[in-house]
Design an enzyme around this catalytic site. Structure first.
Site, short mmCIF file in Angstrom:
data_model
loop_
_atom_site.label_atom_id
_atom_site.label_comp_id
_atom_site.label_asym_id
_atom_site.label_seq_id
_atom_site.Cartn_x
_atom_site.Cartn_y
_atom_site.Cartn_z
N MET A 156 -0.95 7.10 2.20
CA MET A 156 -2.42 7.21 2.10
C MET A 156 -2.84 7.48 0.66
O MET A 156 -3.47 8.49 0.35
CB MET A 156 -2.89 8.32 3.05
CG MET A 156 -4.38 8.31 3.32
SD MET A 156 -4.89 6.82 4.18
CE MET A 156 -6.06 7.49 5.36
N GLY A 157 -2.50 6.55 -0.22
CA GLY A 157 -2.96 6.64 -1.61
C GLY A 157 -4.23 5.82 -1.77
O GLY A 157 -5.01 5.67 -0.82
N ILE A 178 -4.76 2.53 -2.15
CA ILE A 178 -4.90 1.30 -1.34
C ILE A 178 -4.97 1.65 0.15
O ILE A 178 -5.81 1.12 0.88
CB ILE A 178 -3.76 0.31 -1.65
CG1 ILE A 178 -3.81 -0.11 -3.13
CG2 ILE A 178 -3.87 -0.92 -0.75
CD1 ILE A 178 -2.59 -0.89 -3.62
N ARG A 226 5.92 -3.56 -0.30
CA ARG A 226 7.15 -4.15 -0.82
C ARG A 226 8.03 -4.59 0.34
O ARG A 226 8.18 -3.84 1.34
CB ARG A 226 7.92 -3.15 -1.69
CG ARG A 226 7.33 -2.89 -3.08
CD ARG A 226 7.44 -4.11 -3.99
NE ARG A 226 6.91 -3.88 -5.32
CZ ARG A 226 5.66 -4.13 -5.72
NH1 ARG A 226 4.80 -4.63 -4.85
NH2 ARG A 226 5.29 -3.90 -6.97
N GLU A 233 12.15 -12.24 -2.43
CA GLU A 233 10.98 -13.08 -2.73
C GLU A 233 11.40 -14.13 -3.75
O GLU A 233 12.00 -13.76 -4.75
CB GLU A 233 9.84 -12.23 -3.28
CG GLU A 233 9.24 -11.35 -2.21
CD GLU A 233 8.02 -10.55 -2.67
OE1 GLU A 233 7.60 -10.70 -3.84
OE2 GLU A 233 7.52 -9.77 -1.86
N HIS A 289 2.96 -13.10 -1.57
CA HIS A 289 2.68 -11.95 -2.45
C HIS A 289 1.44 -12.21 -3.33
O HIS A 289 1.53 -12.25 -4.56
CB HIS A 289 3.92 -11.62 -3.31
CG HIS A 289 3.95 -10.19 -3.77
ND1 HIS A 289 5.11 -9.49 -3.98
CD2 HIS A 289 2.94 -9.33 -4.07
CE1 HIS A 289 4.83 -8.27 -4.38
NE2 HIS A 289 3.51 -8.14 -4.44
C1 GLV Z 1 2.06 -6.10 -6.94
O1 GLV Z 1 2.77 -6.12 -5.98
C2 GLV Z 1 1.83 -4.93 -7.72
O2 GLV Z 1 2.58 -3.94 -7.58
O3 GLV Z 1 0.87 -4.93 -8.50
#
Ligand code: GLV
Length: 319
Positions: A153-154, A156, A237, A266, A285
């Site tokens: 819960m940061g 983003i 990730r 990836e 991504h």
């Molecule tokens: C992308 O995945 C980032 O970490 O900015």
């Protein structure tokens, strides 16, 4: 001062860097092969890297003792051995904040796409398999009033929770090492154990960084504790979920669907079992791929690089 920039980034960043230093720019679409990277950083005072570059002791040895700063064009920095950089007195920067909204939008997009079976439906239309309006066809999951579990819960995670709370009146659970009092106040978010989050959430969205405690966190055991109607979303990730376990959970119905913006490796391996599952939506991504995010990232990454060359504190050092 000499710098190597490992890919073309938006001009707002390149212009600043070129005005401040002697810039060597890797122009290819693909990353420099390792050997080439280690050759190009020799004698550099600064390097602007992407998450595709592993920045470790070998990298620092190759560059030489004059290296002052590594500026990562990303908010995540799991590609960098930060402890080793610190031991050598090399500053490390990243690009937080400017991609929060774009990444949160991507997580919600994947929640909706997976819940409403969008890719599967579109594939059927393209393949001429749209037969008629079917009362029992393509039935997905609702968002309104359901429970969202945020892991990490940061910035983003909170932005995703805010969208879901105010957009769909969702209940918010979260799992994090730290309490987020603002989210608890503003969003009525409730901090719970990982197992409780898995058991109670209708949507689980991952927003933690990749570290040794989160690598493989979503494994067969975790998926088995989720609801059969649950949707799993990972925009953080790839190695945070175990691909084979996720594929099995999607195949045997232990969860309903998944939306991924990240995979391991990836790009995803062409023989990944996830690619043939209709209930798995995978994007390459692209969460931060908006005009304002990428320009903002370029601006911060350039400022970090230039400050590091000058021996000044970075605009956004890694914590
Ligand atoms: C992308 O995945 C980032 O970490 O900015």
């Amino acid at each position: 001062m000499k710098v190597f920039v490992t890919r073309r980034i938006p001009d707002v960043g390149l212009t600043k860097i070129a005005a401040a230093a002697e810039m060597d720019l890797w122009e290819d679409r693909l990353p420099p092969p390792r050997e080439e990277l280690l050759r190009r950083v020799v004698g550099c005072h600064g390097v602007l890297t992407l998450l595709t570059e592993t920045v470790d002791a070998e990298f620092f040895d190759a560059a030489g003792p004059q290296l002052r700063v590594v500026s990562n064009f990303a908010v995540g920095y799991n590609n960098i051995d930060v402890a080793e950089a610190r031991r050598r007195g090399i500053q490390v920067g990243h690009t937080p904040g400017v991609l929060t909204d774009a990444t949160a939008d991507m997580a919600v997009t994947l929640m909706l796409a997976a819940a409403r079976r969008i890719v599967e439906s579109v594939d059927d239309v393209r393949a001429g398999k749209w037969l008629t309006w079917e009362p029992l066809g393509y039935i997905g999951q609702d968002l309104v009033g359901r429970t969202l579990g945020i892991v990490g819960m940061g910035r983003i995670g909170t932005a995703v929770a805010r969208r879901c709370r105010f957009g769909w009146n969702m209940k918010i659970l979260y799992h994090d090492r730290h309490a987020n009092e603002e989210a608890e106040r503003e969003l009525a978010a409730k901090r719970v154990s990982f197992d409780e989050l898995l058991a109670r959430s209708d949507f689980v969205s991952v927003h933690t960084d990749l570290n040794e405690t989160t690598r493989g966190l979503f494994d067969a055991d975790a998926f088995s504790k989720m609801k059969p109607t649950a949707v799993f979303v990972n925009t953080a990730r790839g190695p945070i979920h175990r691909e084979a376990d996720l594929a099995e959970a999607l195949r045997n119905g232990s969860i309903f669907a998944a939306g991924l913006d990240v995979t391991d490796p990836e790009p995803i391996s062409p023989d990944s079992p996830l690619l043939s599952l209709p209930n798995c939506t995978i994007c390459p991504h692209i969460a931060s791929a908006t005009v304002s995010s990428r320009n903002g990232m370029a601006d911060i990454a350039a400022d970090n690089l230039i400050a590091g060359l000058r021996g000044e504190p970075l605009r956004c050092p890694v914590p």
